[in-house]
Design a protein around this motif. Structure first.
Motif, PDB file in Angstrom:
ATOM      1  N   GLN A 234      40.371  50.573  89.580  1.00  0.00           N
ATOM      2  CA  GLN A 234      40.853  50.780  90.944  1.00  0.00           C
ATOM      3  C   GLN A 234      41.007  52.266  91.235  1.00  0.00           C
ATOM      4  O   GLN A 234      40.628  52.751  92.310  1.00  0.00           O
ATOM      5  CB  GLN A 234      42.189  50.064  91.147  1.00  0.00           C
ATOM      6  CG  GLN A 234      42.769  50.225  92.545  1.00  0.00           C
ATOM      7  CD  GLN A 234      44.145  49.597  92.676  1.00  0.00           C
ATOM      8  OE1 GLN A 234      44.657  48.962  91.733  1.00  0.00           O
ATOM      9  NE2 GLN A 234      44.767  49.757  93.831  1.00  0.00           N
TER      10      GLN A 234
ATOM     11  N   ASP B 209      37.601  53.791  91.769  1.00  0.00           N
ATOM     12  CA  ASP B 209      37.043  53.343  93.044  1.00  0.00           C
ATOM     13  C   ASP B 209      37.696  54.077  94.223  1.00  0.00           C
ATOM     14  O   ASP B 209      37.016  54.464  95.182  1.00  0.00           O
ATOM     15  CB  ASP B 209      37.240  51.836  93.212  1.00  0.00           C
ATOM     16  CG  ASP B 209      36.353  51.021  92.279  1.00  0.00           C
ATOM     17  OD1 ASP B 209      35.367  51.584  91.757  1.00  0.00           O
ATOM     18  OD2 ASP B 209      36.656  49.828  92.077  1.00  0.00           O
ATOM     19  N   GLU B 210      39.004  54.279  94.134  1.00  0.00           N
ATOM     20  CA  GLU B 210      39.698  54.978  95.220  1.00  0.00           C
ATOM     21  C   GLU B 210      39.351  56.458  95.245  1.00  0.00           C
ATOM     22  O   GLU B 210      39.299  57.076  96.325  1.00  0.00           O
ATOM     23  CB  GLU B 210      41.202  54.747  95.104  1.00  0.00           C
ATOM     24  CG  GLU B 210      41.591  53.302  95.396  1.00  0.00           C
ATOM     25  CD  GLU B 210      43.085  53.053  95.346  1.00  0.00           C
ATOM     26  OE1 GLU B 210      43.872  54.017  95.145  1.00  0.00           O
ATOM     27  OE2 GLU B 210      43.488  51.882  95.509  1.00  0.00           O
TER      28      GLU B 210
ATOM     29  N   LYS C  67      36.406  57.600  94.589  1.00  0.00           N
ATOM     30  CA  LYS C  67      35.114  57.629  95.289  1.00  0.00           C
ATOM     31  C   LYS C  67      35.307  57.447  96.789  1.00  0.00           C
ATOM     32  O   LYS C  67      34.630  58.106  97.596  1.00  0.00           O
ATOM     33  CB  LYS C  67      34.194  56.549  94.721  1.00  0.00           C
ATOM     34  CG  LYS C  67      33.743  56.828  93.294  1.00  0.00           C
ATOM     35  CD  LYS C  67      32.884  55.695  92.733  1.00  0.00           C
ATOM     36  CE  LYS C  67      32.479  55.988  91.295  1.00  0.00           C
ATOM     37  NZ  LYS C  67      31.646  54.893  90.717  1.00  0.00           N
TER      38      LYS C  67
END
Length: 300
Positions: free
Chosen positions: A150, A153-154, A156
């Protein structure tokens, strides 16, 4: 617009490769214990103005903007790590009170920092006040793989520009945002706070003085066992204040409760608890006079 009773001044301190902004009320003097007040997530040091105005006695008050908030610089990084707040506070106290302990007050995230710091550096804190610094729900090791994923992903999403903070067309728009979030915040206070919580850019749009990277989840899990060990090391008399509204039930939907928080803080050796009625999580905005009275009675 709200008119402050006590004017503050801004000081800029070089600290850990950043220029830190510190809002100061009053003057140092013999017998005066510095009163250090640290703000919460997505807030700024000016948030303490209403409590400072309600203090009955003469204090030397120091309120920093945390890194990436207000007028303090953002680090050359794309995420924030909680230990940095503890280190920043340590360096800040080296600058302002290297040889004597201080009174430390923290709200929300700042309350969490204050509690942990008081366990790490117990000799540096004379009195400790925590306003709704509840900590986080207990985590499990099995959550680690998903949490790291997570976080990446955050990161990015941040670099794709998807986590930018919403701009507002005017200071009035910022004030409306503040009153929408906190129904008890008086319009005159919201108008005043908006001019410190946000600034206009070159395009005329008002933007919150907070780095969007603060929205990224912490990559590391919250370890309650570590937190309790730090609580047990606190030697300062400690006052934990909470609002009449139960913010935890609203946020966590049963994953973390006030009863669990109360159980955790029992680990603090010299604990006193208080409650501010007719107030929500921003209790220092909702009932500044009551918060100020609790603080001063405790310090005395």
């Amino acid at each position: 617009m709200y008119q402050p009773r006590q004017a503050s001044r801004s000081e800029f301190v070089p600290l850990r490769n950043l220029t830190y902004h510190v809002r100061v009320w009053g003057e140092p003097g013999p017998g005066k214990v510095p009163l250090v007040m640290v703000h919460g997530w997505m807030d700024v040091s000016a948030s303490w103005q209403f409590v400072v105005d309600a203090l009955r006695h003469d204090h030397y008050v120091l309120a920093p903007d945390w890194r990436g908030y207000g007028l303090t610089e953002s680090p050359q990084a794309d995420s924030y790590w909680f230990p940095d707040y503890l280190a920043d506070l340590d360096f800040l106290l080296d600058h302002y009170s290297p040889d004597a302990p201080v009174h430390l007050v923290g709200h929300s995230m700042g309350g969490n920092v204050a509690m942990l710091y008081a366990g790490v550096r117990p000799a540096r804190i004379r009195r400790l006040v925590n306003l709704e610094g509840f900590g986080m729900p207990a985590s499990r090791p099995q959550q680690a793989p998903r949490r790291y994923a997570q976080w990446m992903d955050e990161l990015k999403a941040l670099h794709r520009g998807e986590l930018e903070l919403k701009p507002y067309p005017s200071a009035d728009g910022v004030a409306q945002r503040l009153t929408k979030t906190n129904r008890r915040l008086a319009p005159d206070k919201a108008q005043w706070l908006a001019t410190h919580w946000a600034r206009p850019g070159a395009d005329g749009q008002w933007r919150i003085l907070g780095d969007a990277a603060h929205k990224i989840v912490n990559a590391q899990l919250y370890r309650v066992d570590e937190v309790l060990e730090l609580y047990r090391c606190i030697t300062a008399p400690t006052l934990c204040l909470e609002a009449g509204d139960d913010s935890l039930s609203l946020w966590w939907k049963g994953r973390y409760t006030l009863a669990q928080y109360h159980e955790r803080i029992r680990a603090v050796p010299q604990l006193r608890q208080g409650r501010i009625e007719d107030a929500g999580h921003m209790l220092h905005h909702d009932q500044p006079a009551a918060v100020a009275q609790h603080i001063e009675n405790f310090l005395a």
